[in-house]
Design a protein around this motif. Structure first.
Motif, PDB file in Angstrom:
ATOM      1  N   SER A 110       0.614  -1.337  -0.082  1.00 27.89           N
ATOM      2  CA  SER A 110      -0.312  -0.052  -0.684  1.00 27.89           C
ATOM      3  C   SER A 110       0.828   1.028   0.467  1.00 27.89           C
ATOM      4  CB  SER A 110      -1.191  -0.036   0.916  1.00 27.89           C
ATOM      5  OG  SER A 110      -1.742  -1.056   1.259  1.00 27.89           O
ATOM      6  N   VAL A 111       0.576   2.135  -0.769  1.00 28.76           N
ATOM      7  CA  VAL A 111       0.908   3.405  -0.987  1.00 28.76           C
ATOM      8  C   VAL A 111       0.723   4.684  -0.150  1.00 28.76           C
ATOM      9  CG1 VAL A 111       2.050   5.642  -2.118  1.00 28.76           C
ATOM     10  CG2 VAL A 111       1.689   2.772  -3.102  1.00 28.76           C
ATOM     11  N   VAL A 185       8.248  14.462  16.029  1.00 27.28           N
ATOM     12  CA  VAL A 185       6.976  13.135  16.192  1.00 27.28           C
ATOM     13  C   VAL A 185       6.425  12.609  15.320  1.00 27.28           C
ATOM     14  CG1 VAL A 185       4.241  13.517  16.076  1.00 27.28           C
ATOM     15  CG2 VAL A 185       5.876  15.192  17.095  1.00 27.28           C
ATOM     16  N   THR A 186       6.697  11.370  15.541  1.00 27.30           N
ATOM     17  CA  THR A 186       6.587   9.912  14.342  1.00 27.30           C
ATOM     18  C   THR A 186       5.221   9.501  14.074  1.00 27.30           C
ATOM     19  OG1 THR A 186       8.821   8.813  15.990  1.00 27.30           O
ATOM     20  CG2 THR A 186       7.274   7.480  14.669  1.00 27.30           C
ATOM     21  N   LEU A 187       5.203   9.215  12.874  1.00 25.34           N
ATOM     22  CA  LEU A 187       4.155   8.853  12.891  1.00 25.34           C
ATOM     23  C   LEU A 187       3.428   7.217  12.748  1.00 25.34           C
ATOM     24  CD1 LEU A 187       3.563  11.414   9.573  1.00 25.34           C
ATOM     25  CD2 LEU A 187       3.360  11.641  11.616  1.00 25.34           C
ATOM     26  N   SER A 188       2.856   6.670  13.231  1.00 25.50           N
ATOM     27  CA  SER A 188       2.124   5.220  12.990  1.00 25.50           C
ATOM     28  C   SER A 188       0.722   4.996  12.005  1.00 25.50           C
ATOM     29  CB  SER A 188       2.261   5.056  14.137  1.00 25.50           C
ATOM     30  OG  SER A 188       2.426   3.657  13.848  1.00 25.50           O
ATOM     31  N   GLY A 291      -1.730  -5.868  13.129  1.00 29.35           N
ATOM     32  CA  GLY A 291      -1.023  -4.775  13.418  1.00 29.35           C
ATOM     33  C   GLY A 291      -0.273  -4.435  12.686  1.00 29.35           C
ATOM     34  N   VAL A 292       0.571  -4.375  11.410  1.00 31.69           N
ATOM     35  CA  VAL A 292       1.452  -3.872  10.307  1.00 31.69           C
ATOM     36  C   VAL A 292       1.487  -3.320  10.352  1.00 31.69           C
ATOM     37  CG1 VAL A 292       2.722  -4.909   8.706  1.00 31.69           C
ATOM     38  CG2 VAL A 292       1.249  -6.711   9.070  1.00 31.69           C
ATOM     39  N   GLU A 293       2.805  -2.203  10.081  1.00 32.81           N
ATOM     40  CA  GLU A 293       2.833  -0.918   9.868  1.00 32.81           C
ATOM     41  C   GLU A 293       3.093  -0.415   8.696  1.00 32.81           C
ATOM     42  OE1 GLU A 293       3.122   3.049  10.157  1.00 32.81           O
ATOM     43  OE2 GLU A 293       3.822   1.898  12.466  1.00 32.81           O
ATOM     44  N   ILE A 294       2.179   0.858   8.161  1.00 30.53           N
ATOM     45  CA  ILE A 294       1.907   1.184   6.696  1.00 30.53           C
ATOM     46  C   ILE A 294       3.639   1.799   6.619  1.00 30.53           C
ATOM     47  CG2 ILE A 294       0.985   2.241   5.041  1.00 30.53           C
ATOM     48  CD1 ILE A 294      -1.889   0.556   6.481  1.00 30.53           C
ATOM     49  N   LEU A 295       3.683   2.891   7.432  1.00 28.75           N
ATOM     50  CA  LEU A 295       4.789   4.035   7.808  1.00 28.75           C
ATOM     51  C   LEU A 295       6.102   3.466   7.695  1.00 28.75           C
ATOM     52  CD1 LEU A 295       2.463   6.358   8.612  1.00 28.75           C
ATOM     53  CD2 LEU A 295       1.758   5.501   6.383  1.00 28.75           C
ATOM     54  N   LYS A 296       6.262   2.592   7.151  1.00 25.44           N
ATOM     55  CA  LYS A 296       7.560   2.323   7.780  1.00 25.44           C
ATOM     56  C   LYS A 296       9.020   3.552   7.107  1.00 25.44           C
ATOM     57  CE  LYS A 296       7.640  -3.152   8.944  1.00 25.44           C
ATOM     58  NZ  LYS A 296       7.596  -3.783   7.948  1.00 25.44           N
TER      59      LYS A 296
END
Length: 558
Positions: A110-111, A185-188, A291-296
Motif C-alpha cells: 500500500s502507498v 513526532v513519529t507517525l504510525s 498490526g503491520v506498520e504501513i508507514l515504515k
C-alpha cells in the motif's frame, strides 16, 4: 407455570417432568390450539426471538419445525432497535469474499503520501496522509473496509495521540492527525486487519454462542456436581433456566440429576475447540499479519511553537461533554482533553476532598476493578470491608467512615469469561443494579461493558446496552441529580485469539455505546481513544493510564 418463558429449543426436555405441558405441546403440534395454549405459545415466542439463536443451534437439521406456529405478534421495541443497529452494522461491514491471500490488502504494497508536506509544522496544525490500499500483487484495491489504527507519538516526551481514518470505500483513505505538542513526532498507521479479515471476523462472530464452554458447579450435600452451562445450549437434556423475563436476558445450565437448579454455586469457562473461520481465513490472523506498520519508511516530522499562535481558553470539563476523536492527547504521561481543561486529582488529599460524602457504584469487568484497586492503593484512609466473597470477581467495598466515602465494585452479569471460578449467586445484570439504587446528588454510578462480550454474537451486546439505557432513563426520572459515567472499552493485546478477542470486536462495541448513550446526560471516558494514545495494547493498562482515567472521573463529579 415456571416454564412459560422457555425457548422452544428446550421444551422437549421437559416432557418427562411436566405431563401437562407435554400434552399442551402435543395438542399444539396437532394444530388444536385453545385460548390457554395460545397464551403459552405467545409467551414463548415473546422470549425466544430475543436470543436470536445462530444457525449453529441446529447445524444439520434444517427441516426442523418450530414447536409453536407463527403468530401475528409484533417484535418488541427492543427487538426492533437491535435489528436496526445490526442492519446498520451489516451495511458498514459488507461481505468480502476472497480465494487467495494475495488479493487481500498488503501493508507493504500500500502507498501512503503526506499531503502538502512542510519542513516544519506548527502546534495545532493538521497533517493529512492519503493512503492507497494495494494487495500483495500490487493491484489497487477497489473497496474499503480495512481496519486501520493511526497514532502519533514522541516517546522521549511520553506523548501520544490517535488519528482519524476516513474511508472513501474505494480503496483510498484519508488519515488525519492534529499535532498537539512541540518536538519530533513519529507517525504510525497500522493495518490491524484487511477488509477481507474484517468481513470474516464479523461473520464468524455472529455464527454461534458456542465459542466458550461454561461449567457450573452445583452443591450436592458435601460434594459438588459439574454441568455444562451457556447462553444457548444445543441439547435435549433438562435445563436449569436463569431468566430475566422483563429484560429478556437468559442463561442456562444442564440440570444435574437429583440436584436443584438453585444449587448452582460457582461458574468458570474455557474456550471451546471450535472455529467458524476457514483455513484460508485463519491465515490472515497469524501474528505477523496483524498490526503491520504501513508507514515504515516515514521519517518523524518537526513541530514548533509558531510566533503568531494564540492559545484559546478552554472551559472546565463538565458532565455530559462528548468530544470528537481525537478526544485528547498524552503529554508527559498525562491525559489532556481537547475541548475542556482537566484539573488534577493525583494526591491523596485532593482525592479525599473530591470523594467526601460520595456514594459510588463501579459496575463492569476487571478493567473497572482496576479503579477500586487504585483507590485502595492510593487512598490510605479507605478501609476494605470483607464481604466474604472469593476470587478476583468477588464484590468489593471500601469505606471511609469519617469522610462518609462509600465505593463499591461489582461485576456485570452473564457472560463472564475466565478460567477461575466465581460465585454464581452474585451475578446481577447492570440494569437491575441501577434499578435498586435510589440516587441523589452525591450518588455516582460508573459502568463499563465490552471485553467479555467479544466472544458472542453482537445481538447480546446490543440488548445489554439497550437494557442499561432504559435503566438509566428510569434512574433519571426518580433522581435526575444522580451522576452516571460510562467508561469505554480498552484496546487489548494483538497476539490473543483474534476470532474471539480482536480489537475489531471492541471497536464495534465502543461505537455502539457512544452512539447509544449520547442522548442521555451521561459523562463519557473514551478509554478506547486514550489507550490508543498511550499505545498500551493491554487489556489491563498500566497504573499511569488508570490514574488518568480516574482523574477524568473525578473531574466529572467535583
Amino acid at each position: 407455570l415456571p416454564y412459560l418463558f422457555f425457548p422452544s429449543l428446550l421444551l422437549s426436555s421437559l416432557t418427562s417432568q411436566l405431563s401437562y405441558l407435554s400434552l399442551c405441546l402435543s395438542v399444539l403440534l396437532c394444530g388444536i390450539i385453545d385460548q390457554q395454549q395460545k397464551v403459552i405459545c405467545t409467551k414463548m415466542q415473546i422470549f425466544w426471538p430475543t436470543l436470536d439463536p445462530p444457525i449453529s443451534v441446529y447445524p444439520w437439521d434444517v427441516s426442523r419445525k418450530p414447536l409453536c406456529p407463527k403468530s401475528p405478534i409484533n417484535p418488541s421495541k427492543t427487538d426492533m432497535k437491535i435489528n436496526k443497529v445490526k442492519n446498520h452494522l451489516n451495511r458498514l461491514i459488507p461481505k468480502r469474499s476472497f480465494f487467495n491471500v494475495n488479493t487481500t490488502t498488503s501493508a507493504a504494497h500500500s502507498v501512503a503520501t503526506i499531503l502538502n508536506p512542510k519542513a516544519t509544522y506548527c502546534i495545532g496544525d493538521k497533517l493529512d496522509i492519503l493512503l492507497v490500499a494495494r494487495d500483495y500483487s500490487g493491484q489497487r484495491k477497489k473497496y474499503g473496509g480495512d481496519f486501520l489504527r493511526a497514532r502519533i507519538s514522541s516517546p522521549d516526551l511520553k506523548a501520544g495521540a490517535s488519528g482519524t481514518v476516513t474511508d472513501f470505500n474505494n480503496g483510498t483513505y484519508l488519515i488525519s492527525f492534529i499535532l498537539f505538542w512541540e518536538g519530533r513526532v513519529t507517525l504510525s498507521l497500522l493495518l490491524i486487519h484487511p477488509s477481507e479479515g474484517v468481513s470474516s471476523l464479523w461473520r464468524a462472530r455472529n455464527r454461534g454462542y458456542d465459542k466458550v464452554i461454561f461449567t457450573g458447579q452445583f452443591a450436592n450435600g458435601s460434594s459438588w456436581v459439574f454441568s455444562e452451562c451457556g447462553l444457548v445450549l444445543n441439547t435435549s437434556a433438562e435445563m436449569c433456566p436463569y431468566l430475566d423475563p422483563r429484560d429478556q436476558e437468559a442463561f442456562y445450565c444442564v440440570k444435574p440429576p437429583h440436584v436443584s437448579c438453585e444449587a448452582l454455586a460457582q461458574l468458570k469457562s474455557k474456550n471451546k475447540a471450535i472455529s467458524y473461520l476457514s483455513d484460508l481465513e485463519k491465515s490472515l490472523f497469524i501474528r505477523s499479519n496483524v498490526g503491520v506498520e504501513i508507514l515504515k519508511s516515514f521519517h518523524p516530522v518537526s513541530v514548533s511553537v509558531c510566533s503568531k499562535q494564540t492559545i484559546s481558553l478552554k472551559e472546565k470539563c463538565k458532565p455530559g461533554m462528548w468530544s470528537p476523536v481525537p478526544t485528547g492527547y498524552v503529554w508527559n504521561n498525562v491525559w489532556n482533553l481537547v475541548t475542556c481543561n482537566l484539573s488534577h486529582f493525583h494526591t491523596e488529599t485532593q482525592m479525599n476532598i473530591c470523594l467526601k460524602g460520595k456514594l459510588i457504584y463501579i459496575l463492569g469487568d476487571s478493567t473497572t476493578r482496576q479503579w477500586i484497586e487504585y483507590f485502595i492503593k492510593n487512598i490510605k484512609t479507605l478501609k476494605s470491608i470483607d464481604l466474604h466473597g472469593f476470587g478476583n470477581l468477588r464484590r468489593q467495598l471500601v469505606v471511609d467512615l469519617e469522610r462518609k466515602i462509600y465505593i463499591q465494585w461489582q461485576k456485570h452479569g452473564y457472560p463472564l469469561v475466565g478460567s477461575n471460578s466465581y460465585s454464581a449467586k452474585e451475578n446481577e445484570y447492570i440494569a437491575r443494579v441501577i434499578d435498586r439504587i435510589a440516587g441523589d446528588k452525591n450518588t455516582i454510578i460508573v459502568f463499563s461493558l465490552g471485553q467479555h462480550f467479544r466472544f458472542f454474537p453482537i445481538d447480546l451486546f446490543i440488548r445489554r446496552a439497550i437494557n442499561i439505557h432504559k435503566a438509566i432513563e428510569r434512574l433519571f426520572q426518580r433522581s435526575p441529580e444522580t451522576r452516571v459515567i460510562l467508561k469505554g472499552e480498552n484496546t487489548r493485546e494483538m497476539n490473543d485469539d483474534p476470532e474471539r478477542l480482536s480489537d475489531f470486536h471492541g471497536y464495534i462495541q465502543a461505537h455502539i455505546l457512544k452512539d447509544m448513550f449520547q442522548d442521555l446526560n451521561v459523562s463519557f471516558i473514551d478509554a478506547w481513544d486514550m489507550t490508543i494514545a498511550y499505545g498500551t495494547n493491554n487489556v489491563h493498562p498500566p497504573q499511569y493510564v488508570v490514574r488518568n482515567q480516574i482523574n477524568m472521573f473525578l473531574n466529572y463529579i467535583c
